[in-house]
Enzyme design. Sequence first.
Site, PDB file in Angstrom:
ATOM      1  N   HIS A  32     -11.017  -5.460  10.475  1.00 23.11           N
ATOM      2  CA  HIS A  32     -11.721  -5.389   9.179  1.00 23.11           C
ATOM      3  C   HIS A  32     -13.127  -4.807   9.302  1.00 23.11           C
ATOM      4  CE1 HIS A  32      -8.488  -8.223   8.179  1.00 23.11           C
ATOM      5  NE2 HIS A  32      -8.735  -7.990   6.907  1.00 23.11           N
TER       6      HIS A  32
ATOM      7  N   GLU B 168       0.809  -1.225   0.000  1.00 23.80           N
ATOM      8  CA  GLU B 168       0.000   0.000   0.000  1.00 23.80           C
ATOM      9  C   GLU B 168       0.837   1.267   0.000  1.00 23.80           C
ATOM     10  OE1 GLU B 168      -0.609  -2.676   1.756  1.00 23.80           O
ATOM     11  OE2 GLU B 168      -2.655  -3.278   1.300  1.00 23.80           O
TER      12      GLU B 168
HETATM   13  C1  LIG Z   1      -1.959  -4.590   4.682  1.00 23.87           C
HETATM   14  C2  LIG Z   1      -3.070  -5.435   4.122  1.00 23.87           C
HETATM   15  N1  LIG Z   1      -3.451  -5.274   2.830  1.00 23.87           N
HETATM   16  C3  LIG Z   1      -4.432  -6.031   2.296  1.00 23.87           C
HETATM   17  C4  LIG Z   1      -5.092  -6.974   3.053  1.00 23.87           C
HETATM   18  C5  LIG Z   1      -6.211  -7.822   2.448  1.00 23.87           C
HETATM   19  N2  LIG Z   1      -5.772  -9.213   2.285  1.00 23.87           N
HETATM   20  C6  LIG Z   1      -6.092 -10.173   3.179  1.00 23.87           C
HETATM   21  S1  LIG Z   1      -5.416 -11.654   2.780  1.00 23.87           S
HETATM   22  C7  LIG Z   1      -4.689 -11.027   1.391  1.00 23.87           C
HETATM   23  C8  LIG Z   1      -3.861 -11.903   0.501  1.00 23.87           C
HETATM   24  C9  LIG Z   1      -2.673 -12.438   1.233  1.00 23.87           C
HETATM   25  O1  LIG Z   1      -1.948 -13.245   0.379  1.00 23.87           O
HETATM   26  P1  LIG Z   1      -0.793 -14.162   0.989  1.00 23.87           P
HETATM   27  O2  LIG Z   1       0.086 -13.323   1.868  1.00 23.87           O
HETATM   28  O3  LIG Z   1      -0.145 -14.879  -0.131  1.00 23.87           O
HETATM   29  O4  LIG Z   1      -1.549 -15.169   1.961  1.00 23.87           O
HETATM   30  P2  LIG Z   1      -2.626 -16.282   1.511  1.00 23.87           P
HETATM   31  O5  LIG Z   1      -3.971 -15.625   1.539  1.00 23.87           O
HETATM   32  O6  LIG Z   1      -2.248 -16.766   0.155  1.00 23.87           O
HETATM   33  O7  LIG Z   1      -2.532 -17.359   2.554  1.00 23.87           O
HETATM   34  C10 LIG Z   1      -4.983  -9.678   1.242  1.00 23.87           C
HETATM   35  C11 LIG Z   1      -4.511  -8.817   0.140  1.00 23.87           C
HETATM   36  C12 LIG Z   1      -4.692  -7.102   4.414  1.00 23.87           C
HETATM   37  N3  LIG Z   1      -5.310  -7.975   5.234  1.00 23.87           N
HETATM   38  N4  LIG Z   1      -3.688  -6.336   4.909  1.00 23.87           N
END
Ligand SMILES: Cc1ncc(C[n+]2csc(CCOP(=O)(O)OP(=O)(O)O)c2C)c(N)n1
Lengths: 351, 351, 326, 326
Positions: free
Chosen positions: B142, B73
């Site tokens: 959230h 971000e």
């Molecule tokens: C700082 C932040 N940005 C966006 C989100 C929204 N978000 C929740 S899970 C996710 C994807 C995470 O991907 P990864 O780290 O690969 O974990 P996975 O879901 O694949 O286990 C996002 C973008 C968040 N929780 N925190």
Amino acid sequence: MARSSAETNTSSAERTLTMARAGREAVLSEMRRNPNMFLIGEDIAKLGGVFGTAVGMADEFGIERVIDTPISETGFVGIATGAAMAGMRPIVEIAFVDFIGVCFNQIFNFAAKTHYMSGGQYKVPLTFMIGYGGGYNDAAQHSQTLFATLAHVPGIRIVAPADAHDAKGLMHTCLRDDNVTVWMMHKRLCGLGWLGFPLPTAMSSVPEADYTIPLGQSRVWREGTDLTLVGLGLTVHNSLLAAEQLASQGISAEVLDLRSVVPLDRDGIFRSVAKTGRLVVADEDYLSFGVTSEVLAVVAERDPSVLKAPAVRVAYPDVPVPFSRPMEEACLPSVERILAAARSVMKGSKR
Amino acid sequence: MARSSAETNTSSAERTLTMARAGREAVLSEMRRNPNMFLIGEDIAKLGGVFGTAVGMADEFGIERVIDTPISETGFVGIATGAAMAGMRPIVEIAFVDFIGVCFNQIFNFAAKTHYMSGGQYKVPLTFMIGYGGGYNDAAQHSQTLFATLAHVPGIRIVAPADAHDAKGLMHTCLRDDNVTVWMMHKRLCGLGWLGFPLPTAMSSVPEADYTIPLGQSRVWREGTDLTLVGLGLTVHNSLLAAEQLASQGISAEVLDLRSVVPLDRDGIFRSVAKTGRLVVADEDYLSFGVTSEVLAVVAERDPSVLKAPAVRVAYPDVPVPFSRPMEEACLPSVERILAAARSVMKGSKR
Amino acid sequence: MRPEPKQRLWMYEAMFRSRQLDTAVLAAYREGKTPVFHMGKGPLPGEMHQSFGQEPCAAAVCVHLGPDDAVAAGHRPHHVAVARGVDLQRMVAELFGKQTGLSGGRGGHMHLYDAAVNFFCSGIIAESMGPAAGMALARKMQRKPGIAVAFVGEGAANQGAFHEVLNMVGLWKLPFVLVIEDNNYGVSVSKRESTAVERNSDRASAYAMPGEYVEGNDPDLFCVAAGRAIERARRGEGGTVLELQTERLQGHFIGDSSGYRPQDERKAMRDPVPEYRQRLLNETVASATELGALEKRVQQQVDAAMQFGRESEYPAPEQALERLYA
Amino acid sequence: MRPEPKQRLWMYEAMFRSRQLDTAVLAAYREGKTPVFHMGKGPLPGEMHQSFGQEPCAAAVCVHLGPDDAVAAGHRPHHVAVARGVDLQRMVAELFGKQTGLSGGRGGHMHLYDAAVNFFCSGIIAESMGPAAGMALARKMQRKPGIAVAFVGEGAANQGAFHEVLNMVGLWKLPFVLVIEDNNYGVSVSKRESTAVERNSDRASAYAMPGEYVEGNDPDLFCVAAGRAIERARRGEGGTVLELQTERLQGHFIGDSSGYRPQDERKAMRDPVPEYRQRLLNETVASATELGALEKRVQQQVDAAMQFGRESEYPAPEQALERLYA
Ligand SMILES: Cc1ncc(C[n+]2csc(CCOP(=O)(O)OP(=O)(O)O)c2C)c(N)n1
Ligand SMILES: Cc1ncc(C[n+]2csc(CCOP(=O)(O)OP(=O)(O)O)c2C)c(N)n1
Ligand SMILES: [Mg+2]
Ligand SMILES: [Mg+2]
């Protein structure tokens, strides 16, 4: 608070100290008492902190307990939080409150919420030492106050002492608190020569012994009957100077120092305003959605009928801090602006 | 605002839309008119945005103008800001307002201040699309609203539409503004099935033609004479439901929708309260140093004597959002809480 | 291998201009701040981070830039602004907080903006990297020529923005060059105390881009390396991390005595400006008379800028409330 | 090279327990959400990120951990919490938002805390890395045994906190292991679309620490690599970045159809739990009867936990205002 005691009127020797010295004295004493306490932040070990809050600490406690960090606020605030969850008592120095934007998530979404989200399983005894405020031409990214930015999110206790006595007592209180606390010092009050000579009213006599000051208790610096001047930090001193002049014009102003932003002494605010019937709030933080908003809201929701005239806010206007001296001067909550506000509330519609 | 027009009562065809659809319609139309406009954020190209704000956009405009980002971000908010300074018109999607903590510095210290700090040399025509609010058990990280966190710092214009008509009009206004604007949509209003059926009052009839809605103009959803219910976003609908019930008890409530947090329609607020003499403010953001504080402050500094009874705030209490349903329900600014507040102001000390 | 004589003279002029400006600013800054140093007093108040010793970094990079390019600096911007060709008079007027300043006095020393040469800076560490990369993205999207260069210190390489921005630069192959001015200190904290690796240029591989470290605070060596990185960006091959070993000849800001720096280190400090002058003479790139003429001309520009800044009017107090919004 | 039979059985049990828990949670989550899916309805409301397919990562790391160690997870924590030995009944009660839950219902699925086993998580991406490293620092400062392990997804490796924390881990040689669960997606964005390099483990060199990438979602290979990293941390030699190639067998959260994933990719998906079971049989680590008995016992624990969660009381509404401060 963990071991808060009532405010002590100790009989021990007193000396006149600057706020920076007084706060440092509390840190030294707590660091000596508690091996789990440590300092972490930028430029504290060798430089002693940009504002002198950590001078000499590394010599006494070593660089294991006075840790210079990279310029990685999100990283070291997170690390300090985890250390606190694991039984340590970190003190985190962030020289300018303007920098909280690069670590705000770790502060408000994690550190401040962990005790609650864990149902009380994890304590986070972490104290931030933060400098704030302008008036020395440091411009838009090094002069902010941002009380409300930190105070709006739940879980953070915030103090803003106005003199050396309170700087020490409130520092002890913060360091003994088992929650996230923020000790905020106005850069122009701290007493560093290069930020201007300390205000005489800020350099106060300080007991040598330890003492704590309960949170959420405002302090009446000057009793009055015609109007209440509410301030905190630097604006307490501007309010006192304004009160002097008002007195010479036969107006009796009460000067109330909030001392802590969270918890806020709502009873103390209302008690004074109910007595005087008139309210002026001075604060160097931005006007809207700020400390002045909350103070006025307290009166409006408790009993607005105590107000004999509309309340007046003397805050930083909703613009960034300009560099140029005449522009910045005009924006600060100066004695002149407080006086003008006081006169307008005195003129204000009687009932 | 660049090309703001007065609110248009266009004669063109109207359809009933959800807020998400209505906002998207404005984005589509502006993207078609302006090749320098682009969307950037997480999960917008293939997924169309977690809350459906960008559905179909990548198909029409290609992934050069609908850019999926890494979870960075601070990086992409900074990149969007620089692109805006160089003549582009980025729309930045941040799905949950809860995430602003990881990019807050780029938002408030740079994007919001660049026009001012540069003396007007650089414009930053950048619009954030942000979801906010709880009520579906998404817990402490959230479910937040954080209006005041964004509104307290100068340089950011913030709208929070309550229905599809305003969602579209205010989106057009934001996208035509040459400043940093934030378009905030309550997740439970957007009209996505998986976040609950859209409130009938939020799914409104929307003209097909483009139209803008001036910032800082509150909207009276319902005229009344006994008290003013101020809300924004979801709390407008709760206030309307409360007003219904109050009417059945012979109490005439005026429902005022702020529509924009910055600029705030201080005149509109005071006008209504001066008329009714009683004020209840409902907001899902945290109580202290929040939107409700500022609304009460407006009355206290303009003329508190118009208040026939103390004002009442129905805000989110100063605690993180708990996961468990009964606990969260109790904290939300519900119809019941608004009703209780309204009854207490009606009982409140007459003069 | 040496740069063109024209380039070398251009670099010397940019370095000398920055040096003479900082020298004049230092003198003006001290006014009103004696006997007791008070940052808020005098005609030039506020924090003041000067560039003594770091002039080669800016000169050697900006010599390759044209009007389409964008340049971002940080809290220590004077040498970069000067080398970029920011309007000297309006820049000095901004330092004095005058109405004729670049931002009418709203910005100040850490917030110098000159849209005419696509220049800006920011006082928050590493914060201008994202916006600079955004200017690179805008050029790519608009299919316009030009690249973006961001200058940061070695201390900024440990800030999260560094990582996030470089990843997107690498991912999207943006026309971008990150210049890291390695003066070995972030205020009082040395690189060894703050950085897990010896060279931040080695971190470039984490973003699938080349990194180069150039030692010696040498304008000629810097120039050649910068040329490679900038050409690569212009060819659309993406970003480069260019770390330049330089020297902070004064304290972090005026008032800092650098007491935390070891004696030997301070003794070993070398001044690149006279050294480069001597090299140009030795290698007969220019004669003493030619350099003398150049220096006289530059000194006159600096004097004129200082005079303009001093004599310009302060803004009216109420102007503080203007320019918040476009 | 294979782990000990004891370790392999432990890992299978942890994987199976997580799998059966997620299976039961999935069924309970669906209750009250049909015919129209509404995240806020039913006994298990809110976002729900499950671990189908990623069980090997947690099992293979936690098999090496003892009571002194600390473990942090993210928004997808079930398999990690289970492998770490978080109290299953109170964990399930927390998912149901009950008073008997780990946090009395205040935390929920993304905020599971169990101080008894030094476990916590956080729903903001990469945010738990710093606190985990802080727990490692605390152990070092207190001269106590134990290390800290943080689990993140491959998407988290592009967040600034990743960079800042790993630099300090490398700088201060903290007893820390970063486990990156590479399921190739951050919600809908593939690793290739988000990350400039193929392997985040290669980024470890930017922090002067070793990085290792292990393919195949294979508990045995994961276990050996994790053992090396954890032993290194225990020996005081500092941190490691361990990236494990795994598989997200369901959508990002329940309700996401993964429509953005190519067909062939979805066809090629393999389920590590039955595969590992078969391997244990083939390699006669355990007999079918032994595994059957293990599975029966685990299923009973899961059933009991689900029943405990369902039958526990909801907290009183006013409890929302408690526990803000210690
Ligand atoms: C700082 C932040 N940005 C966006 C989100 C929204 N978000 C929740 S899970 C996710 C994807 C995470 O991907 P990864 O780290 O690969 O974990 P996975 O879901 O694949 O286990 C996002 C973008 C968040 N929780 N925190
Ligand atoms: C995010 C942030 N943290 C801290 C500071 C305070 N600060 C100003 S300059 C500086 C040191 C920067 O070091 P470096 O990047 O090496 O640049 P140099 O001063 O050596 O030119 C620090 C810590 C800041 N401006 N921003
Ligand atoms: Mg440096
Ligand atoms: Mg992933």
